[in-house]
Design an enzyme around this catalytic site. Structure first.
Site, PDB file in Angstrom:
ATOM      1  N   CYS A   2     -18.305  -5.007  50.913  1.00  0.00           N
ATOM      2  CA  CYS A   2     -18.217  -6.071  50.996  1.00  0.00           C
ATOM      3  C   CYS A   2     -19.472  -7.100  49.636  1.00  0.00           C
ATOM      4  O   CYS A   2     -20.099  -5.990  49.591  1.00  0.00           O
ATOM      5  CB  CYS A   2     -18.144  -6.917  52.488  1.00  0.00           C
ATOM      6  N   ARG A  27     -16.238  -5.435  44.504  1.00  0.00           N
ATOM      7  CA  ARG A  27     -17.162  -5.023  45.679  1.00  0.00           C
ATOM      8  C   ARG A  27     -15.741  -4.528  47.183  1.00  0.00           C
ATOM      9  O   ARG A  27     -15.592  -4.524  48.487  1.00  0.00           O
ATOM     10  CB  ARG A  27     -18.182  -5.818  46.318  1.00  0.00           C
ATOM     11  N   TRP A  73     -13.974  -6.526  52.118  1.00  0.00           N
ATOM     12  CA  TRP A  73     -12.961  -5.153  52.151  1.00  0.00           C
ATOM     13  C   TRP A  73     -13.138  -4.864  53.520  1.00  0.00           C
ATOM     14  O   TRP A  73     -14.137  -5.054  54.593  1.00  0.00           O
ATOM     15  CB  TRP A  73     -13.691  -4.135  51.576  1.00  0.00           C
ATOM     16  N   ASN A  99     -22.339  -7.417  55.408  1.00  0.00           N
ATOM     17  CA  ASN A  99     -21.378  -6.127  54.641  1.00  0.00           C
ATOM     18  C   ASN A  99     -22.330  -5.312  55.475  1.00  0.00           C
ATOM     19  O   ASN A  99     -23.317  -4.801  55.891  1.00  0.00           O
ATOM     20  CB  ASN A  99     -21.940  -5.527  53.371  1.00  0.00           C
ATOM     21  N   GLY A 100     -20.721  -4.664  55.962  1.00  0.00           N
ATOM     22  CA  GLY A 100     -21.737  -3.028  57.118  1.00  0.00           C
ATOM     23  C   GLY A 100     -20.616  -3.175  58.179  1.00  0.00           C
ATOM     24  O   GLY A 100     -19.600  -3.932  57.961  1.00  0.00           O
ATOM     25  N   GLU A 447      -9.837  15.409  39.313  1.00  0.00           N
ATOM     26  CA  GLU A 447     -10.412  13.912  38.720  1.00  0.00           C
ATOM     27  C   GLU A 447      -8.784  13.352  38.206  1.00  0.00           C
ATOM     28  O   GLU A 447      -9.150  11.731  37.918  1.00  0.00           O
ATOM     29  CB  GLU A 447     -11.395  13.794  37.750  1.00  0.00           C
ATOM     30  N   LYS A 451      -7.545   9.611  39.447  1.00  0.00           N
ATOM     31  CA  LYS A 451      -7.843   8.621  38.715  1.00  0.00           C
ATOM     32  C   LYS A 451      -6.139   8.155  38.627  1.00  0.00           C
ATOM     33  O   LYS A 451      -6.046   7.145  38.653  1.00  0.00           O
ATOM     34  CB  LYS A 451      -7.891   8.948  37.435  1.00  0.00           C
ATOM     35  N   GLU A 454      -4.871   6.718  42.258  1.00  0.00           N
ATOM     36  CA  GLU A 454      -5.677   5.576  43.077  1.00  0.00           C
ATOM     37  C   GLU A 454      -5.708   4.000  41.757  1.00  0.00           C
ATOM     38  O   GLU A 454      -5.260   3.062  42.654  1.00  0.00           O
ATOM     39  CB  GLU A 454      -6.940   5.345  42.952  1.00  0.00           C
ATOM     40  N   HIS A 470       1.279  29.048  44.483  1.00  0.00           N
ATOM     41  CA  HIS A 470       1.894  29.764  45.726  1.00  0.00           C
ATOM     42  C   HIS A 470       2.035  28.594  46.701  1.00  0.00           C
ATOM     43  O   HIS A 470       1.820  28.863  47.516  1.00  0.00           O
ATOM     44  CB  HIS A 470      -0.231  29.853  46.011  1.00  0.00           C
ATOM     45  N   LYS A 568     -15.094  -0.651  45.967  1.00  0.00           N
ATOM     46  CA  LYS A 568     -15.950   0.610  44.155  1.00  0.00           C
ATOM     47  C   LYS A 568     -17.139   1.050  45.580  1.00  0.00           C
ATOM     48  O   LYS A 568     -17.330   2.604  45.158  1.00  0.00           O
ATOM     49  CB  LYS A 568     -16.872  -0.964  43.717  1.00  0.00           C
TER      50      LYS A 568
HETATM   51  O1  M6R Z   1     -20.847   5.820  44.714  1.00  0.00           O
HETATM   52  P1  M6R Z   1     -20.277   6.828  45.284  1.00  0.00           P
HETATM   53  O2  M6R Z   1     -20.431   7.529  43.482  1.00  0.00           O
HETATM   54  O3  M6R Z   1     -21.373   7.960  45.813  1.00  0.00           O
HETATM   55  O4  M6R Z   1     -18.446   6.611  45.243  1.00  0.00           O
HETATM   56  C1  M6R Z   1     -17.851   7.905  45.603  1.00  0.00           C
HETATM   57  C2  M6R Z   1     -15.892   7.482  45.302  1.00  0.00           C
HETATM   58  O5  M6R Z   1     -16.031   6.078  46.663  1.00  0.00           O
HETATM   59  C3  M6R Z   1     -16.051   7.174  44.304  1.00  0.00           C
HETATM   60  O6  M6R Z   1     -16.058   7.846  43.065  1.00  0.00           O
HETATM   61  C4  M6R Z   1     -14.501   6.542  44.436  1.00  0.00           C
HETATM   62  O7  M6R Z   1     -13.572   7.826  44.505  1.00  0.00           O
HETATM   63  C5  M6R Z   1     -14.270   5.904  43.272  1.00  0.00           C
HETATM   64  N1  M6R Z   1     -12.617   5.377  43.450  1.00  0.00           N
HETATM   65  C6  M6R Z   1     -13.611   6.387  41.920  1.00  0.00           C
HETATM   66  O8  M6R Z   1     -12.790   6.038  41.227  1.00  0.00           O
END
Ligand code: M6R
Length: 573
Positions: A2, A27, A73, A99-100, A447, A451, A454, A470, A568
């Site tokens: 959040c 966030r 969030w 937040n938390g 990666e 990308k 997500e 495999h 984020k």
């Molecule tokens: O802030 P961080 O790099 O620790 O975050 C880790 C992951 O939450 C972050 O990389 C996440 O996978 C993103 N959605 C990637 O685009």
């Protein structure tokens, strides 16, 4: 997670809070809300994103010079109007944003309900508002278990914002005759670049001309820092989406990192001292860790990489260096891994993009990536900056000069945009995509898949190219997109894997270099970058993979900045 913002000063709080919420939306965007104290305590909140909610709720009708705001969030309770923050006490005199996670909220709630308190939401946060009815802030904090950044405002004390932080970030922004408090610096960066980063256990209040910070030892003195990010860095600057702007900022990040090359030398020295390196990270940052693992192992440094949430099973001790990578420096899984490693005597080197993050404070040594604020939920320029840091450390340890002109090559890669978009048009309607790579092409494949899935919600998997046969090969049929970041290392074997896909009718999209003649015989599409070295190609290919995910997403009429269900910064385990 959040986003939190508080303002106290002479200006109209609701206008400043709303602008801050727009900048904080990365966030969380399940719901938003603002509470302002003017004549009384007034709150407007609803589910949805800032742009949607502000069409129906006129936030700037709220009059008053102090207030708090929140973008959510959801963790406890669905994203509904009732569960949107700020949350209030029984008498609507206290409003709280948080937040938390309050881990013991159900016991606290039961106790409060037994004592006659009436709850209006399903959130864990609401207990804080009710507790504040009869207790002061330190007494309430003594009762809370879990992680929190809290900001509260009281109708009867409009001249102060109460705050507390424990394992969730909170920063005070100091203005002239006005002050801010937020979960991240970009929230108020347009108004001030003077900040006080709060530490775990800190609590106190912010007034318009002053602030007070306490912790268990009594009054706490935290230094005032000046942030050198410019406020435009947190604006779109003409780009349709932050994600696109941030991909285009990669060459500049590379340039800045190369200029500060000398700063990395002590860390290269430090790495040499340990018998083993253990990377830990999550999500995209974990893919950087895998890239680092390949690089370091290739020069004889025993290196492993473990996902933050899987760290419990690791054998670690005082002869190990843990390199924890996190864009935000606040990822709970990574912080928890670091805590375990420290308990077992390991030293910690952090690589993070956020100044004063929890990770930086926990670490023995810290590398700060120079990507500037990253607003889109997806990590793009920060991933590139993390990889570059590891590449430069690797080169230093190896005693070689890094490739010069990387930023120029990255600018050339950005010019492939139209070609990448055409490929995106070909694959945007597909249901599945596979990314395969060998060696340091494997983390890149992982990666690329992350990308794509997500932000475009297309199912995508990344895997070592040799693994396809495999099992996953059975899923390849006519037209299935298979994206291959080719490398000089294990080139022939990767080409063979591509042949296996071709034989099943797969649509092969290869990433290769100028002058690679053979790839065109196997791949349906080839995107070529300037010729460079094996270890450098990931630093170029990543731009293609990010742009591909971006274009597929936009073609599918989705937002690459705000993928559903994600935030984020993930501050829960
Ligand atoms: O802030 P961080 O790099 O620790 O975050 C880790 C992951 O939450 C972050 O990389 C996440 O996978 C993103 N959605 C990637 O685009």
């Amino acid at each position: 997670m959040c986003g939190i913002i508080g303002y106290i000063g002479k200006r109209k709080a609701s206008e400043l809070l709303l602008k801050a919420l727009e900048r904080l939306e990365y966030r969380g965007y399940d719901s938003i809300g603002i509470a302002v104290v003017g004549e009384g305590l007034e709150i407007l909140k609803d589910r949805g994103e800032v742009s949607e909610v502000s069409k129906t709720l006129n936030f700037t009708t709220l009059e008053g010079n102090s207030g708090i705001g929140h973008t959510r969030w959801a963790t406890h309770g669905a994203p509904t109007q009732e569960n949107a923050h700020p949350l209030t006490d029984c008498n609507e005199k206290i409003a709280v944003v948080h937040n938390g996670i309050i881990e013991n909220y159900s016991e606290l709630r039961k106790e409060l309900e037994d004592n006659g308190h009436k709850f209006k939401s399903e959130t864990d946060t609401e207990v804080i508002a009710h507790l504040l009815e009869n207790k002061n802030l330190p007494e309430v904090l003594d009762m809370l278990k879990g992680s929190y950044a809290i900001v509260a405002i009281k109708k009867d004390e409009p001249d102060k914002l109460l705050f507390a932080r424990n394992r969730s970030p909170l920063i005070i922004g100091l203005g002239a005759g006005e002050n801010f408090i937020a979960s991240d610096i970009p929230a108020f960066l347009k108004e001030t670049n003077k900040v006080v980063v709060l530490e775990n256990g800190d609590y106190g209040y912010v007034k318009k001309e002053s602030y007070e910070i306490n912790n268990v030892e009594g009054s706490a003195d935290r230094k005032v820092q000046e942030i050198n990010w410019n406020s435009e860095a947190a604006e779109k600057e003409g780009y349709e989406y932050f994600a696109l702007k941030e991909i285009h900022e990669i060459p500049r990040t590379t340039e800045n990192t190369m200029k500060a090359l000398e700063d990395l030398k002590p860390y290269a020295e430090e790495i040499r001292k340990y018998s083993r390196i253990m990377f830990t990270a999550c999500g995209t940052s974990y893919h950087t860790a895998l890239y680092g693992k390949y690089l370091f192992n290739s020069i004889g440094i025993r290196t492993e990489a473990v996902i933050g949430s899987e760290f419990s099973s690791v054998t670690i001790g005082k002869d190990d260096l843990v390199i924890a990578i996190s864009q935000s420096g606040e990822t709970a899984d990574t912080l928890s891994a670091v805590e375990k490693a420290k308990q077992r005597g390991a030293k910690i080197l952090s690589i993070s993009n956020v100044l004063g993050s929890s990770l930086e404070r926990e670490a023995d040594f810290s590398i700060h990536t120079l990507a500037g604020p990253e607003i889109a939920v997806i990590a793009t320029k920060t991933f590139s900056a993390q990889m570059l840091s590891l590449y430069l450390l690797y080169k230093m340890i190896k005693g070689e000069k890094p490739e010069t002109g990387l930023e120029k090559m990255q600018r050339t890669v950005l010019k492939l945009d139209a070609e990448i978009k055409k490929i995106a048009e070909k694959i945007q309607k597909k249901e599945n995509a596979y990314f395969i790579g060998r060696g340091i092409g494997y983390p890149l494949a992982m990666e690329g898949a992350l990308k794509l899935k997500e932000i475009s919600y297309m199912h995508a998997e990344g895997m070592p190219a040799g693994e396809l046969k495999h099992g996953t090969l059975s899923l390849i049929e006519k037209g299935t997109p298979v994206i291959v970041p080719l490398l000089p290392e294990m080139y022939d074997k990767t080409i063979s894997n591509m042949e296996e896909v071709k034989a099943r009718g797969g649509l092969i999209i290869a990433l290769s270099w100028e002058g690679d003649e053979r790839v065109g015989d196997v791949a349906s599409e080839v995107l070529r970058v300037p010729k460079t070295g094996n270890e450098e190609y990931p630093l170029l290919y990543i731009l293609i993979l990010q742009l591909l995910a971006y274009h597929v997403t936009v073609l599918r009429e989705l937002s690459p900045d705000k993928p559903r269900n994600l935030a984020k910064c993930v501050t829960v385990e």
